[in-house]
Design an enzyme around this catalytic site. Structure first.
Site, PDB file in Angstrom:
ATOM      1  N   ARG A  46      -1.406  87.024 110.199  1.00 51.62           N
ATOM      2  CA  ARG A  46      -1.220  88.447 110.483  1.00 51.62           C
ATOM      3  C   ARG A  46      -0.413  89.150 109.395  1.00 51.62           C
ATOM      4  O   ARG A  46      -0.442  90.350 109.246  1.00 51.62           O
ATOM      5  CB  ARG A  46      -0.387  88.552 111.760  1.00 51.62           C
ATOM      6  CG  ARG A  46      -1.134  89.097 112.913  1.00 51.62           C
ATOM      7  CD  ARG A  46      -0.251  89.176 114.105  1.00 51.62           C
ATOM      8  NE  ARG A  46       0.342  87.877 114.470  1.00 51.62           N
ATOM      9  CZ  ARG A  46       0.881  87.640 115.656  1.00 51.62           C
ATOM     10  NH1 ARG A  46       0.929  88.582 116.555  1.00 51.62           N
ATOM     11  NH2 ARG A  46       1.391  86.458 115.934  1.00 51.62           N
ATOM     12  N   LYS A 149      -3.390  71.620 120.800  1.00 47.21           N
ATOM     13  CA  LYS A 149      -2.875  71.671 122.151  1.00 47.21           C
ATOM     14  C   LYS A 149      -1.822  72.771 122.249  1.00 47.21           C
ATOM     15  O   LYS A 149      -1.262  73.110 121.213  1.00 47.21           O
ATOM     16  CB  LYS A 149      -2.302  70.320 122.577  1.00 47.21           C
ATOM     17  CG  LYS A 149      -0.989  69.948 121.872  1.00 47.21           C
ATOM     18  CD  LYS A 149      -0.350  68.752 122.492  1.00 47.21           C
ATOM     19  CE  LYS A 149       0.647  69.099 123.560  1.00 47.21           C
ATOM     20  NZ  LYS A 149       1.988  69.429 123.069  1.00 47.21           N
ATOM     21  N   HIS A 179      -2.537  64.844 118.695  1.00 51.05           N
ATOM     22  CA  HIS A 179      -2.160  64.136 117.459  1.00 51.05           C
ATOM     23  C   HIS A 179      -1.785  62.681 117.713  1.00 51.05           C
ATOM     24  O   HIS A 179      -1.778  61.870 116.798  1.00 51.05           O
ATOM     25  CB  HIS A 179      -1.074  64.895 116.684  1.00 51.05           C
ATOM     26  CG  HIS A 179       0.305  64.740 117.229  1.00 51.05           C
ATOM     27  ND1 HIS A 179       0.773  65.486 118.278  1.00 51.05           N
ATOM     28  CD2 HIS A 179       1.339  63.938 116.860  1.00 51.05           C
ATOM     29  CE1 HIS A 179       2.029  65.152 118.536  1.00 51.05           C
ATOM     30  NE2 HIS A 179       2.396  64.211 117.691  1.00 51.05           N
ATOM     31  N   LYS A 183      -2.367  58.672 115.434  1.00 51.85           N
ATOM     32  CA  LYS A 183      -1.354  57.691 115.028  1.00 51.85           C
ATOM     33  C   LYS A 183      -2.028  56.333 114.867  1.00 51.85           C
ATOM     34  O   LYS A 183      -2.793  55.899 115.741  1.00 51.85           O
ATOM     35  CB  LYS A 183      -0.230  57.609 116.079  1.00 51.85           C
ATOM     36  CG  LYS A 183       0.626  58.883 116.156  1.00 51.85           C
ATOM     37  CD  LYS A 183       1.741  58.747 117.166  1.00 51.85           C
ATOM     38  CE  LYS A 183       2.454  60.065 117.429  1.00 51.85           C
ATOM     39  NZ  LYS A 183       3.402  60.483 116.401  1.00 51.85           N
ATOM     40  N   GLU A 217      12.029  60.890 123.580  1.00 48.11           N
ATOM     41  CA  GLU A 217      12.416  61.635 122.380  1.00 48.11           C
ATOM     42  C   GLU A 217      13.920  61.884 122.401  1.00 48.11           C
ATOM     43  O   GLU A 217      14.494  62.075 123.480  1.00 48.11           O
ATOM     44  CB  GLU A 217      11.725  62.992 122.356  1.00 48.11           C
ATOM     45  CG  GLU A 217      10.226  62.923 122.293  1.00 48.11           C
ATOM     46  CD  GLU A 217       9.646  64.307 122.080  1.00 48.11           C
ATOM     47  OE1 GLU A 217       9.422  64.680 120.930  1.00 48.11           O
ATOM     48  OE2 GLU A 217       9.456  65.018 123.084  1.00 48.11           O
ATOM     49  N   ASP A 236       3.511  69.506 128.404  1.00 47.93           N
ATOM     50  CA  ASP A 236       3.756  69.287 126.981  1.00 47.93           C
ATOM     51  C   ASP A 236       3.424  67.855 126.539  1.00 47.93           C
ATOM     52  O   ASP A 236       2.944  67.649 125.431  1.00 47.93           O
ATOM     53  CB  ASP A 236       5.241  69.595 126.682  1.00 47.93           C
ATOM     54  CG  ASP A 236       5.552  69.559 125.202  1.00 47.93           C
ATOM     55  OD1 ASP A 236       4.788  70.180 124.435  1.00 47.93           O
ATOM     56  OD2 ASP A 236       6.545  68.904 124.808  1.00 47.93           O
ATOM     57  N   HIS A 241      -0.588  63.470 125.662  1.00 44.08           N
ATOM     58  CA  HIS A 241      -0.262  62.237 124.939  1.00 44.08           C
ATOM     59  C   HIS A 241      -0.218  61.003 125.852  1.00 44.08           C
ATOM     60  O   HIS A 241      -0.786  59.962 125.533  1.00 44.08           O
ATOM     61  CB  HIS A 241       1.080  62.379 124.222  1.00 44.08           C
ATOM     62  CG  HIS A 241       1.168  63.597 123.341  1.00 44.08           C
ATOM     63  ND1 HIS A 241       0.111  64.075 122.625  1.00 44.08           N
ATOM     64  CD2 HIS A 241       2.211  64.435 123.064  1.00 44.08           C
ATOM     65  CE1 HIS A 241       0.482  65.156 121.936  1.00 44.08           C
ATOM     66  NE2 HIS A 241       1.746  65.394 122.198  1.00 44.08           N
ATOM     67  N   LYS A 327      12.891  64.498 126.977  1.00 41.59           N
ATOM     68  CA  LYS A 327      13.602  64.955 125.777  1.00 41.59           C
ATOM     69  C   LYS A 327      15.074  64.590 125.934  1.00 41.59           C
ATOM     70  O   LYS A 327      15.541  64.297 127.037  1.00 41.59           O
ATOM     71  CB  LYS A 327      13.457  66.463 125.626  1.00 41.59           C
ATOM     72  CG  LYS A 327      12.025  66.888 125.297  1.00 41.59           C
ATOM     73  CD  LYS A 327      11.990  68.037 124.302  1.00 41.59           C
ATOM     74  CE  LYS A 327      10.581  68.481 123.982  1.00 41.59           C
ATOM     75  NZ  LYS A 327       9.852  67.610 123.070  1.00 41.59           N
ATOM     76  N   LYS A 332      14.431  57.555 120.159  1.00 39.98           N
ATOM     77  CA  LYS A 332      13.032  57.967 120.029  1.00 39.98           C
ATOM     78  C   LYS A 332      12.188  56.703 120.038  1.00 39.98           C
ATOM     79  O   LYS A 332      12.341  55.826 119.178  1.00 39.98           O
ATOM     80  CB  LYS A 332      12.799  58.734 118.730  1.00 39.98           C
ATOM     81  CG  LYS A 332      11.331  59.159 118.573  1.00 39.98           C
ATOM     82  CD  LYS A 332      11.134  60.164 117.461  1.00 39.98           C
ATOM     83  CE  LYS A 332       9.672  60.500 117.237  1.00 39.98           C
ATOM     84  NZ  LYS A 332       9.074  61.336 118.265  1.00 39.98           N
TER      85      LYS A 332
HETATM   86  C1  BG6 Z   1       4.183  67.618 120.733  1.00 33.27           C
HETATM   87  C2  BG6 Z   1       5.062  68.252 121.761  1.00 33.27           C
HETATM   88  O1  BG6 Z   1       2.839  67.627 121.161  1.00 33.27           O
HETATM   89  O2  BG6 Z   1       4.588  66.264 120.526  1.00 33.27           O
HETATM   90  C3  BG6 Z   1       6.530  68.171 121.342  1.00 33.27           C
HETATM   91  O3  BG6 Z   1       4.712  69.620 121.910  1.00 33.27           O
HETATM   92  C4  BG6 Z   1       6.897  66.742 121.027  1.00 33.27           C
HETATM   93  O4  BG6 Z   1       7.384  68.678 122.367  1.00 33.27           O
HETATM   94  C5  BG6 Z   1       5.914  66.138 120.048  1.00 33.27           C
HETATM   95  O5  BG6 Z   1       8.212  66.749 120.465  1.00 33.27           O
HETATM   96  C6  BG6 Z   1       6.182  64.661 119.855  1.00 33.27           C
HETATM   97  O6  BG6 Z   1       5.373  64.185 118.806  1.00 33.27           O
HETATM   98  P1  BG6 Z   1       5.798  62.916 117.959  1.00 33.27           P
HETATM   99  O7  BG6 Z   1       4.658  62.682 117.054  1.00 33.27           O
HETATM  100  O8  BG6 Z   1       7.072  63.275 117.257  1.00 33.27           O
HETATM  101  O9  BG6 Z   1       6.023  61.815 118.945  1.00 33.27           O
END
Ligand code: BG6
Length: 481
Positions: A46, A149, A179, A183, A217, A236, A241, A327, A332
């Site tokens: 934009r 997403k 995503h 991986k 996370e 989320d 995932h 979270k 992690k």
């Molecule tokens: C995203 C979420 O799809 O995945 C985020 O919106 C999250 O909240 C992230 O932190 C985690 O991805 P990764 O690859 O860091 O595990």
């Protein structure tokens, strides 16, 4: 490879995802010689940017997020592929400008990938506006749309979005991203199961006691409250995932490693999921969440969820699948732990831990990518067993190869027309059918379990442990440092 140009139009190029992931992933593929020639990358946004602004932006992005692979010579080539086109996403009258810009690059006969890395409320506008100008029509080269997403906010909105998408694109032109499927270690679940013979015979309810998926996370909501506070962990993380990982673990062997065969089997898993009972769910919010900038002071958004679900088919009937994600947790880690049954008859003393002979296969998705197999071994000079780990670490097993970012793989697959690692429309809807009743129940059902608070840096509320204790199970973790 054809000489037809390939044009990648990134909608939302000024955003975070483009800066942190998409531009570096394209650059990495480019320097590895994996992108088609000739390649054009058009940033769409934009803002009143020029080509030069975009080039500066991309330069910064590479310096910040692709430093180890950045080099001046490749950058000089890469930058020549970049240009910018201004569009106001909801305004149809701004699209002829985009069409002209793209046509000018290729006389309208290129292969084109439209990458929607924009706020989801604009998906329908962009798709309709592309459709209205015939920009999805495959007259010469192919036309594809990659959609990030979240795909929908619930089943109803996902269905509506699917309808819009299908009014413009055929399903075969659509690439819905999760995503996690990009991986390497998530993909390795398929290799581990179907490129070996030793696991599949025991991959069922006769040998497996329970399956656990943990996606923890350490980051908190950060600056994303605007999005996160109206989504929460179920939308989320779990809807996408975690259910994707579950599908890979639970699916039947596909007849081939191709998009349809694979996705047919994944969707069957989701469709076989038994409705989750609210008493089999736990929700939590970390202490301090409500004080984060942009979060409502009385927010009821869960930042942690744990649930038990069942897949009602011959392979998995009555075997619990425990999922948890949160979270602000202690470490992690993303891992899948397959807990096997105890030996039917014990002739040895209990293990040191007292948890006799519980073989466990841990698939460590990140950050310590690998596989651990916990077996019982005799402690020398004693007649008792101890659990020991047989470990595979990617960094040791594949010393010469680097682990590409998920977006590198996925972008390349979309360019090459391989949709195996993307989510099909029916799959997305099946996943919403699993999580929607939980989200709605938490919001409205008086019998819903309470919201628990949990300490930042912990493994979530104690209620999540109790969920497993009811079945005499415990959360197991492996691959931690
Ligand atoms: C995203 C979420 O799809 O995945 C985020 O919106 C999250 O909240 C992230 O932190 C985690 O991805 P990764 O690859 O860091 O595990």
């Amino acid at each position: 490879m054809s000489d037809r140009p390939t044009v990648i139009a990134i909608f939302g190029v000024t955003g975070d995802l483009a800066r942190r992931k998409l531009i570096p992933a394209l650059y990495s593929n480019f320097i590895k010689g994996r992108t088609p020639e000739p390649l054009r990358i058009v940033g769409v946004g934009r803002r009143d940017w020029t080509d030069a602004t975009l080039i500066d932006h991309a330069h910064q992005s590479l310096k910040n997020y692709a430093a180890p692979i950045y080099d001046e010579r490749s950058w000089d080539c890469f930058r020549q592929a970049l240009s910018y086109s201004k569009v106001n996403l909801p305004q149809p009258e701004t699209y002829p400008n985009l069409k002209d810009d793209l046509d000018a690059l290729d006389k309208g006969n290129s292969n084109r990938l439209y990458y929607l890395s924009i706020a989801p409320e604009f998906y329908q506008d962009v798709i309709c506006n592309l459709g209205a100008l015939g920009m999805a029509r495959e007259n010469g080269g192919w036309r594809r749309a990659v959609i990030e997403k979240p795909f929908g906010y619930n089943l109803e909105t996902a269905q509506s979005l699917n309808r819009t998408v299908h009014s413009v694109f055929n399903e075969s032109q659509v690439y819905r991203i999760d995503h996690y499927l990009g991986k390497e270690t998530a993909q390795n679940i398929l290799f581990m199961r179907f490129a070996n013979t030793i696991f599949e015979p025991i991959w069922n309810r006769s040998h497996i006691s329970n399956v656990q998926v943990t996606v923890a996370e350490t980051v908190d909501v950060g600056t994303r409250a605007g999005y996160y506070d109206s989504s929460g962990v179920m939308r989320d993380m779990v809807q996408n995932h975690l259910l994707q990982l579950l599908s890979l673990i639970a699916m039947e062997p596909p007849s081939a490693f191709d998009a349809d065969a694979l996705r047919n089997e994944k969707v069957k898993v989701l469709q076989a999921a038994r409705a989750v009972k609210l008493e089999d769910t736990v929700r939590g919010q970390y202490d301090g969440y409500r004080r984060a900038e942009g979060v409502a002071p009385d927010s009821a958004t869960p930042t942690f969820a744990a649930l038990k679900l069942f897949i009602d088919n011959w392979r998995w009937k009555d075997i619990p699948f425990y999922l948890r994600s949160g979270k602000a947790m202690r470490q992690k880690t993303t891992q899948v732990n397959i807990q096997f049954k105890r030996p039917p008859n014990s002739i040895f003393e209990l293990t040191e831990s007292g948890d006799y002979s519980r073989n466990m296969l841990s698939i460590c998705i990140q950050p310590d990518e690998g596989i651990h197999l916990t077996i019982e071994a005799k402690i020398p000079d004693q007649q008792i067993a101890k659990s020991v780990d047989m470990e595979l670490h990617y960094e040791n097993a594949f010393v010469a190869e680097d682990l590409p970012d998920a977006y590198e793989r996925l972008l390349l697959d979309a360019i090459n027309g391989d949709a195996a690692l993307f989510i099909r429309g029916d799959e997305i809807e099946s996943a919403w059918k699993i999580v929607d009743p939980v989200i709605d129940g938490w919001a409205c059902d008086p019998a819903a379990p309470p919201m628990h608070s949990y300490r930042q840096g912990s493994w979530g509320p104690a209620a999540a442990d109790e969920l497993l204790e009811r079945e005499e199970h415990i959360w197991r973790l492996s691959c931690l440092h």
